[in-house]
Design a protein around this motif. Structure first.
Motif, PDB file in Angstrom:
ATOM      1  N   GLY A 131       0.806  -1.209   0.000  1.00 17.11           N
ATOM      2  CA  GLY A 131       0.000   0.000   0.000  1.00 17.11           C
ATOM      3  C   GLY A 131       0.836   1.255   0.000  1.00 17.11           C
ATOM      4  O   GLY A 131       0.536   2.219  -0.709  1.00 17.11           O
ATOM      5  N   GLY A 135       0.955   3.610  -2.995  1.00 15.86           N
ATOM      6  CA  GLY A 135       0.411   4.889  -2.559  1.00 15.86           C
ATOM      7  C   GLY A 135       1.196   6.043  -3.142  1.00 15.86           C
ATOM      8  O   GLY A 135       0.639   7.085  -3.499  1.00 15.86           O
ATOM      9  N   ARG A 267      -4.942   2.893  -0.715  1.00 15.20           N
ATOM     10  CA  ARG A 267      -3.863   1.932  -0.927  1.00 15.20           C
ATOM     11  C   ARG A 267      -3.188   1.567   0.397  1.00 15.20           C
ATOM     12  O   ARG A 267      -2.877   0.398   0.647  1.00 15.20           O
ATOM     13  N   GLY A 319      -7.817   2.376  -5.065  1.00 12.15           N
ATOM     14  CA  GLY A 319      -6.497   2.257  -4.459  1.00 12.15           C
ATOM     15  C   GLY A 319      -6.313   0.931  -3.755  1.00 12.15           C
ATOM     16  O   GLY A 319      -5.225   0.344  -3.781  1.00 12.15           O
ATOM     17  N   ALA A 323      -3.366  -2.137  -4.108  1.00 12.26           N
ATOM     18  CA  ALA A 323      -2.529  -2.462  -2.955  1.00 12.26           C
ATOM     19  C   ALA A 323      -2.620  -3.935  -2.578  1.00 12.26           C
ATOM     20  O   ALA A 323      -1.623  -4.529  -2.172  1.00 12.26           O
TER      21      ALA A 323
END
Length: 405
Positions: A131, A135, A267, A319, A323
């Motif tokens: 993530g 991200g 994420r 997101g 992830a």
């Protein structure tokens, strides 16, 4: 080597290649400067996403063999070269080839390297680290928006590509030097501290072995349906605000910044959540939230607050998909061939960049939302059929063994 330095390198390179999400800033200036149709300029973004996704297959295989540092460095060179050529382009074909193909290939080479390296360094925190890594990619468009606007306003759209080439080249090369795969003993120590991860790592699948397992195809189509729904809203957020929610362009444009923030936060938050409640449970939660949001956007009360809420939720869920699926690939198929294996999984995302546009060519927004929502429900059902994959072994009998039988 401190494994958090690898995360730092991942963030640096991902923020820079993630600036591709700010491509919409170039559409109107390019159209006005060269007299092109805006719809033709927009195609550049789809080409870039598709090429970058396809390139991850080869980049993933290469970085599994020679390490992420050299592959990410090569990707930085390709990205910079593509932007340099774009700054000299005067035709759409040149834009498609220089930015869409060459720079897109550079993005794909860079993208898979930090993901694979970070997952290998953090087998105990795969969701969180994936993530954080992706991200940075989600934040790239947000961070570089003011930079790109400044260059376009003061130096023109063509020179903007030149200055961005210099910035990306320097920062990507610096970040790439921090990317390393862990020594085997380091990975073993980390695995030994987590029995669940140790069980997951018991089997390392080659790409051929992975492609022989049916859970891969379930995951692949689930990834396709989820990312397609997210990109459908993210890519057309302003148009959705104007056509569906009846907003003026200025208000609808506010969603772009909000989506970028929630995309990045989704994420990290959902990646971390998957470490605690499991990948499948997290994916089910995301698909339920995505489907409910899409259906609401089609039949619910439509006003400015609900526009910001629904687009934020879609960015947040989108997101999450990016992830969780790298961690899914590592959990189910091991980390030894993580680069190329996730490269194949990531093709679902590449195709999704065209799939949403394809659906919208047949249906208006309200009906397209229903179609995408139903596909997310289908993905939710598919998740119930996921099992731990088993390698398919071929049994070979010698002539002597057959005679004995």
């Amino acid at each position: 080597m401190n494994r958090w330095l690898v995360v730092l390198g991942a963030i640096i390179v991902q923020v820079n290649i993630g600036a591709v999400y700010a491509w919409s800033l170039f559409n109107q200036p390019l159209a006005e400067t060269f007299g092109w149709a805006r719809e033709d300029v927009v195609i550049t973004f789809s080409i870039t996403i598709a090429v970058s996704a396809f390139t991850t297959i080869f980049a993933g295989k290469l970085q599994d063999k020679i390490g992420p540092r050299w592959v990410a460095t090569a990707g930085g060179f390709l990205l910079a070269a593509g932007l340099l050529l774009t700054s000299q382009a005067t035709t759409l074909i040149e834009i498609y080839l220089s930015y869409g193909v060459l720079a897109g290939a550079g993005i794909g080479m860079v993208y898979v390297c930090p993901l694979s390296a970070c997952v290998k360094w953090f087998p105990d925190k795969r969701g969180l680290i994936s993530g954080i890594a992706v991200g940075g990619f989600g934040l790239g468009g947000l961070i570089f928006q003011p930079v790109i606007r400044f260059f376009i306003t003061n130096y023109g759209v063509s020179d903007t590509f030149l200055y961005l080439a210099i910035i990306y080249f320097i920062l990507v090369i610096i970040g790439a030097q921090l990317l390393r795969n862990p020594p085997s003993e380091k990975a073993n120590d980390a695995l030994a501290s987590n029995n669940q991860v140790k069980r997951n790592e018991a089997k390392q699948f080659s790409t051929k072995e992975m492609l022989r397992t049916y859970p891969f195809y379930l995951f692949w189509f689930m990834f396709l349906f989820g990312s397609m729904a997210g990109l459908m809203v993210i890519s057309f957020a302003v148009d959705i605000g104007v056509d569906v929610f009846q907003l003026d362009v200025a208000k609808a444009a506010n969603a772009v910044m909000v989506i970028a923030l929630f995309n990045a936060s989704g994420r990290i938050v959902l990646g971390n959540l998957s470490d605690h409640i499991g990948r499948i449970n997290t994916l089910r939660l995301i698909y339920i939230l995505t489907a409910a949001t899409l259906i609401y956007m089609s039949v619910g009360i439509l006003n400015y607050p609900m526009f910001l809420i629904t687009t934020s939720l879609m960015g947040f869920c989108f997101g999450g998909y990016l992830a969780v699926y790298p961690s899914v690939t590592a959990d189910y198929y091991g980390t030894k061939n993580m680069g190329i294996n996730y490269g194949f999984m990531y093709q679902a995302y590449g195709i999704s960049s065209f799939a949403g546009t394809f659906i919208l060519s047949f249906f208006p927004f309200s009906q397209a939302f229903i179609v995408a929502g139903v596909l997310c429900i289908v993905a939710l059902v598919m998740s119930t059929f996921i099992v731990t994959p088993e390698k398919h072994r071929r049994v070979n009998f010698s002539v002597k063994q057959v005679d004995e039988v």
